[in-house]
Design a protein around this motif. Structure first.
Motif, PDB file in Angstrom:
ATOM      1  N   ASN A  92       0.844  -1.188   0.000  1.00 11.38           N
ATOM      2  CA  ASN A  92       0.000   0.000   0.000  1.00 11.38           C
ATOM      3  C   ASN A  92       0.885   1.245   0.000  1.00 11.38           C
ATOM      4  OD1 ASN A  92      -2.190  -1.782   0.345  1.00 11.38           O
ATOM      5  ND2 ASN A  92      -2.042  -1.634   2.568  1.00 11.38           N
ATOM      6  N   PRO A  93       0.953   1.995  -1.098  1.00 10.05           N
ATOM      7  CA  PRO A  93       1.880   3.127  -1.187  1.00 10.05           C
ATOM      8  C   PRO A  93       1.411   4.374  -0.459  1.00 10.05           C
ATOM      9  CG  PRO A  93       0.623   2.938  -3.199  1.00 10.05           C
ATOM     10  CD  PRO A  93       0.238   1.760  -2.362  1.00 10.05           C
ATOM     11  N   ILE A  94       0.228   4.307   0.119  1.00  9.25           N
ATOM     12  CA  ILE A  94      -0.257   5.447   0.905  1.00  9.25           C
ATOM     13  C   ILE A  94      -1.271   4.938   1.911  1.00  9.25           C
ATOM     14  CG2 ILE A  94      -2.146   6.010  -0.698  1.00  9.25           C
ATOM     15  CD1 ILE A  94      -1.614   8.992  -0.011  1.00  9.25           C
ATOM     16  N   ASN A  95      -1.259   5.541   3.075  1.00  4.75           N
ATOM     17  CA  ASN A  95      -2.242   5.291   4.117  1.00  4.75           C
ATOM     18  C   ASN A  95      -2.906   6.640   4.385  1.00  4.75           C
ATOM     19  OD1 ASN A  95      -3.557   3.723   5.989  1.00  4.75           O
ATOM     20  ND2 ASN A  95      -1.703   3.035   7.019  1.00  4.75           N
ATOM     21  N   ILE A  96      -4.005   6.906   3.723  1.00 11.10           N
ATOM     22  CA  ILE A  96      -4.658   8.208   3.838  1.00 11.10           C
ATOM     23  C   ILE A  96      -5.233   8.318   5.245  1.00 11.10           C
ATOM     24  CG2 ILE A  96      -6.380   9.744   2.828  1.00 11.10           C
ATOM     25  CD1 ILE A  96      -6.096   8.076   0.225  1.00 11.10           C
ATOM     26  N   SER A  97      -4.796   9.339   5.958  1.00  4.46           N
ATOM     27  CA  SER A  97      -4.940   9.325   7.415  1.00  4.46           C
ATOM     28  C   SER A  97      -5.950  10.319   7.946  1.00  4.46           C
ATOM     29  CB  SER A  97      -3.575   9.589   8.073  1.00  4.46           C
ATOM     30  OG  SER A  97      -3.711   9.648   9.475  1.00  4.46           O
ATOM     31  N   GLY A  98      -6.959   9.789   8.624  1.00  6.14           N
ATOM     32  CA  GLY A  98      -7.851  10.631   9.410  1.00  6.14           C
ATOM     33  C   GLY A  98      -7.421  10.696  10.859  1.00  6.14           C
ATOM     34  N   TYR A  99      -6.548   9.782  11.260  1.00  2.00           N
ATOM     35  CA  TYR A  99      -6.122   9.724  12.659  1.00  2.00           C
ATOM     36  C   TYR A  99      -5.556  11.061  13.119  1.00  2.00           C
ATOM     37  CZ  TYR A  99      -3.736   8.346  16.927  1.00  2.00           C
ATOM     38  OH  TYR A  99      -3.313   8.283  18.240  1.00  2.00           O
ATOM     39  N   HIS A 100      -4.645  11.618  12.337  1.00  4.05           N
ATOM     40  CA  HIS A 100      -3.990  12.848  12.758  1.00  4.05           C
ATOM     41  C   HIS A 100      -4.912  14.058  12.647  1.00  4.05           C
ATOM     42  CE1 HIS A 100      -0.840   9.970  11.570  1.00  4.05           C
ATOM     43  NE2 HIS A 100      -0.267  10.419  12.663  1.00  4.05           N
ATOM     44  N   VAL A 101      -5.885  13.983  11.748  1.00  6.39           N
ATOM     45  CA  VAL A 101      -6.906  15.022  11.682  1.00  6.39           C
ATOM     46  C   VAL A 101      -7.689  15.039  12.992  1.00  6.39           C
ATOM     47  CG1 VAL A 101      -9.005  15.756  10.481  1.00  6.39           C
ATOM     48  CG2 VAL A 101      -7.060  14.879   9.164  1.00  6.39           C
ATOM     49  N   SER A 102      -8.054  13.854  13.462  1.00 13.65           N
ATOM     50  CA  SER A 102      -8.781  13.750  14.722  1.00 13.65           C
ATOM     51  C   SER A 102      -7.928  14.178  15.904  1.00 13.65           C
ATOM     52  CB  SER A 102      -9.259  12.306  14.925  1.00 13.65           C
ATOM     53  OG  SER A 102      -9.892  12.153  16.177  1.00 13.65           O
ATOM     54  N   GLU A 103      -6.671  13.742  15.942  1.00 10.88           N
ATOM     55  CA  GLU A 103      -5.811  14.088  17.061  1.00 10.88           C
ATOM     56  C   GLU A 103      -5.529  15.602  17.106  1.00 10.88           C
ATOM     57  OE1 GLU A 103      -3.921  11.614  19.462  1.00 10.88           O
ATOM     58  OE2 GLU A 103      -5.976  11.016  19.002  1.00 10.88           O
ATOM     59  N   ALA A 104      -5.659  16.263  15.966  1.00 11.27           N
ATOM     60  CA  ALA A 104      -5.513  17.721  15.944  1.00 11.27           C
ATOM     61  C   ALA A 104      -6.746  18.429  16.482  1.00 11.27           C
ATOM     62  CB  ALA A 104      -5.221  18.205  14.527  1.00 11.27           C
ATOM     63  N   GLY A 105      -7.823  17.658  16.706  1.00  9.90           N
ATOM     64  CA  GLY A 105      -9.003  18.228  17.334  1.00  9.90           C
ATOM     65  C   GLY A 105     -10.276  18.216  16.525  1.00  9.90           C
ATOM     66  N   SER A 106     -10.274  17.545  15.368  1.00 12.85           N
ATOM     67  CA  SER A 106     -11.454  17.591  14.505  1.00 12.85           C
ATOM     68  C   SER A 106     -12.600  16.760  15.065  1.00 12.85           C
ATOM     69  CB  SER A 106     -11.109  17.071  13.105  1.00 12.85           C
ATOM     70  OG  SER A 106     -11.227  15.661  13.050  1.00 12.85           O
ATOM     71  N   SER A 107     -13.752  16.927  14.455  1.00  8.94           N
ATOM     72  CA  SER A 107     -14.898  16.070  14.748  1.00  8.94           C
ATOM     73  C   SER A 107     -14.700  14.715  14.068  1.00  8.94           C
ATOM     74  CB  SER A 107     -16.179  16.709  14.226  1.00  8.94           C
ATOM     75  OG  SER A 107     -16.180  16.707  12.803  1.00  8.94           O
ATOM     76  N   PRO A 108     -15.380  13.666  14.546  1.00  6.56           N
ATOM     77  CA  PRO A 108     -15.322  12.378  13.841  1.00  6.56           C
ATOM     78  C   PRO A 108     -15.797  12.480  12.393  1.00  6.56           C
ATOM     79  CG  PRO A 108     -16.227  12.085  16.037  1.00  6.56           C
ATOM     80  CD  PRO A 108     -16.134  13.564  15.812  1.00  6.56           C
ATOM     81  N   LEU A 109     -16.784  13.343  12.155  1.00  3.08           N
ATOM     82  CA  LEU A 109     -17.272  13.528  10.788  1.00  3.08           C
ATOM     83  C   LEU A 109     -16.181  14.086   9.890  1.00  3.08           C
ATOM     84  CD1 LEU A 109     -19.413  13.778   8.558  1.00  3.08           C
ATOM     85  CD2 LEU A 109     -20.068  15.988   9.562  1.00  3.08           C
ATOM     86  N   ASP A 110     -15.519  15.154  10.334  1.00  2.00           N
ATOM     87  CA  ASP A 110     -14.474  15.748   9.506  1.00  2.00           C
ATOM     88  C   ASP A 110     -13.300  14.797   9.338  1.00  2.00           C
ATOM     89  OD1 ASP A 110     -15.925  18.006   9.035  1.00  2.00           O
ATOM     90  OD2 ASP A 110     -14.774  19.309  10.358  1.00  2.00           O
ATOM     91  N   GLU A 111     -13.043  13.970  10.340  1.00  2.00           N
ATOM     92  CA  GLU A 111     -11.959  12.982  10.213  1.00  2.00           C
ATOM     93  C   GLU A 111     -12.133  12.148   8.950  1.00  2.00           C
ATOM     94  OE1 GLU A 111     -10.492   8.751  12.119  1.00  2.00           O
ATOM     95  OE2 GLU A 111     -12.145   9.845  13.054  1.00  2.00           O
TER      96      GLU A 111
END
Length: 572
Positions: free
Chosen positions: A247-266
């Motif tokens: 897998n040449p990329i792991n598109i990440s919502g984890y760090h979006v969430s850890e930065a403070g986003s909502s689960p939806l925006d993640e």
């Protein structure tokens, strides 16, 4: 964007006559039983909502899934994969248990890898220190005090060889959490495999590589956005042609969430970023079915149990529709969203740190019920430092208890058909498509990233959450509720070896002394020429460079002369 409105399709609700009868029953129940009971024993609060702000009803019935077509729920392994990407899921094999590790030198982390494998871990995940993430060699002034502190230090191919010493890379998958310098680490990984005589098509794993979320959330970047996205494109196209299982990329919502986003925006932001990457790769003439089967994702599992399960089910459905309807994918593998999940580091607390085990256990269970393909569970002491071996063993055992004792892995999508879960899944799907529509209307992901649109949404939700924690509206046990004011901490923390930097710099200097410096210099000049030609792929020459002994810093500093560095526009 595809219209997802149901038309003349059977729904998950009931027929019109039964629906009318049920609606009357619900109204009578609210008027009689509920109203009388609430008059005597009021509910805890006037309104209830998920962590992400979705309003919650008192109870859910078949009426709440009336607008969900049955085909959108479907069956596991069938489009739109709401119930899981594969038909048998964990009945065939459980998820990959992939505890992240990384500290000190390559030898230090290699020992932790072997400890985790001996305790039953089934995949490797690697954290790199800040200098490696940012493309600085360990002897760079910017690296002082950070070498090996929050991840493993990797400067050269020799380090990568020591990192995986004694580990068969054809028998275990390797994930590398690395972003702006990801392609260099991938080149080193490939070079290790070549030296061992491996078939590159036998390698499995991923680099994170998702650079857009860095500008939006995590703030670890080197180059401007355009060349950075080009590097992502090059990784995807190279692996599609040379590494069929990787897998040449792991598109990440984890760090979006850890930065403070909502689960939806993640999850919505990962779909926006996905669209940008797919569009970039398609510019090369590559059909979506040639590369999409190896796209992967990385999400967090937060503490709102049912919301997280619905979130994962919804994002699979959204992804399948985007890939089929927007990009014309026909291969089912191109439409199956596969994701790694990590429990929420941001939810861990120093006060009463032992109860982090409970938080992590519940989050891990939600990830499994949501259909994760691999999982990392956090250590109880991660609010203080890199986890100790004991903390990592307990975290790994948490996964093993869920897999072997709980019974939840015996049935595929056991919450499928729940009125509440299906209703929330559909709400999430509609909300994600609404965000994608807004991004499309306003110029696309890259343009809105440059304008700070994503950053502002994250900051706004983070601020709202902080206020709720401060006033007690969002309970955090041990922090603003059930506090132990006289608590003292008596725990053994993972130590930082002060000899790490010296050992690492000595190893780097040995490579510099032994390599052919004239050859490295010539290759670096060629690298600038290749990087300046968007029609070429930067990865093959990078592999040559690391094989010749070029360091991470050599490569990055040379490309800075061409591309410069990125400066963020302040967002207020």
């Amino acid at each position: 964007m595809t219209d997802t409105t149901a038309t003349n399709q059977p729904s998950a609700g009931v027929d019109a006559t039964a629906a009318a009868r049920l609606a009357r029953d619900v109204a009578a129940w609210e008027r009689d039983e509920v109203a009388k009971f609430v008059a005597k024993a009021p509910e805890r609060q006037a309104e209830f909502a998920t962590l992400g702000g979705f309003a919650l009803k008192r109870s859910y019935t078949a009426l709440d899934v009336a607008d969900t077509p049955l085909e959108d729920i479907g069956l596991p392994g069938r489009f739109p994969y709401t119930r899981g990407p594969y038909p048998t899921m964990y009945r065939g094999r459980t998820w990959t248990m992939r505890q992240i590790a990384g500290f000190g030198t390559a030898e230090d982390t290699n020992a932790r890898f072997k400890y985790l494998i001996a305790n039953g871990q089934t995949g490797l995940s690697t954290d790199f220190d800040m200098p490696t993430l940012m493309g600085f060699d360990s002897d760079h002034p910017m690296s002082e005090g950070e070498v090996g502190r929050e991840g493993v230090a990797i400067d050269t191919l020799a380090d990568m060889e020591r990192l995986f010493d004694g580990i068969d890379l054809t028998r275990i998958s390797v994930s590398m959490t690395i972003n702006p310098s990801a392609w260099i680490l991938l080149a080193m990984y490939i070079a290790v495999a070549k030296r061992r005589g491996y078939d590159l098509n036998a390698l499995s794993g991923t680099i994170q590589a998702d650079i857009l979320k860095e500008y939006q959330a995590q703030k670890e970047w080197i180059f401007p956005i355009a060349p950075s996205v080009r590097i992502v494109r090059d990784c995807i196209t190279f692996c599609a042609r040379n590494m069929k299982r990787y897998n040449p990329i792991n598109i990440s919502g984890y760090h979006v969430s850890e930065a403070g986003s909502s689960p939806l925006d993640e999850i919505a932001f990962t779909m926006c970023n996905l669209i940008a990457y797919v569009e970039e790769v398609r510019k090369t003439g590559m059909h979506v079915d040639e590369f999409a089967p190896r796209l992967a994702f990385f999400y967090v599992c937060q503490s709102d149990f049912f919301e997280e399960i619905a979130k994962f089910r919804a994002v699979r459905r959204v992804y399948a529709k985007i890939m089929r309807d927007r990009f014309g994918a026909t291969n089912p593998e191109s439409m199956r969203l596969r994701f790694h999940c990590q429990t929420a580091a941001a939810s861990l607390t120093k006060p009463q740190y032992e109860i982090n085990i409970v938080r992590t256990g519940l989050q891990a269970l939600a990830a499994v019920l949501g259909g994760a393909q691999s999982l990392h569970t956090n250590g109880r002491d991660e609010a203080f430092a890199i986890p100790t071996e004991e903390a990592m063993r307990i975290a790994l055992r948490t996964q093993q208890i869920i897999a072997d004792e709980s019974g939840v892995a015996s049935v595929v999508d056991p919450l499928g058909g729940s009125y509440f879960v299906e209703s929330l899944t559909t709400q999430y799907e509609k909300a994600v498509f609404a965000i994608i529509d807004e991004v499309d209307r306003n110029g696309g992901t890259v343009k809105l990233t440059e304008k700070g649109w994503f950053q502002r949404r994250i900051a706004d939700f983070a601020y709202e959450t902080a206020i709720k924690k401060a006033n007690g509206e969002k309970p955090v046990i041990g922090v603003n509720k059930y506090v132990m004011p006289d608590e003292t901490f008596d725990l053994e923390l993972h130590p930082y070896d002060t000899s790490t930097a010296t050992r690492q710099v000595d190893a780097l200097n040995r490579v510099r002394h032994e390599r052919d410096n004239a050859k490295v210099a010539a290759l670096l000049d060629r690298l600038v020429a290749v990087a300046g030609d968007p029609s070429q792929n930067i990865l093959p020459l990078t592999i040559e460079l690391v094989e010749a002994g070029a360091s991470m810093g050599d490569i990055v500093e040379k490309l800075k002369t061409l591309w410069g560095t990125y400066r963020e526009r302040p967002i207020f």
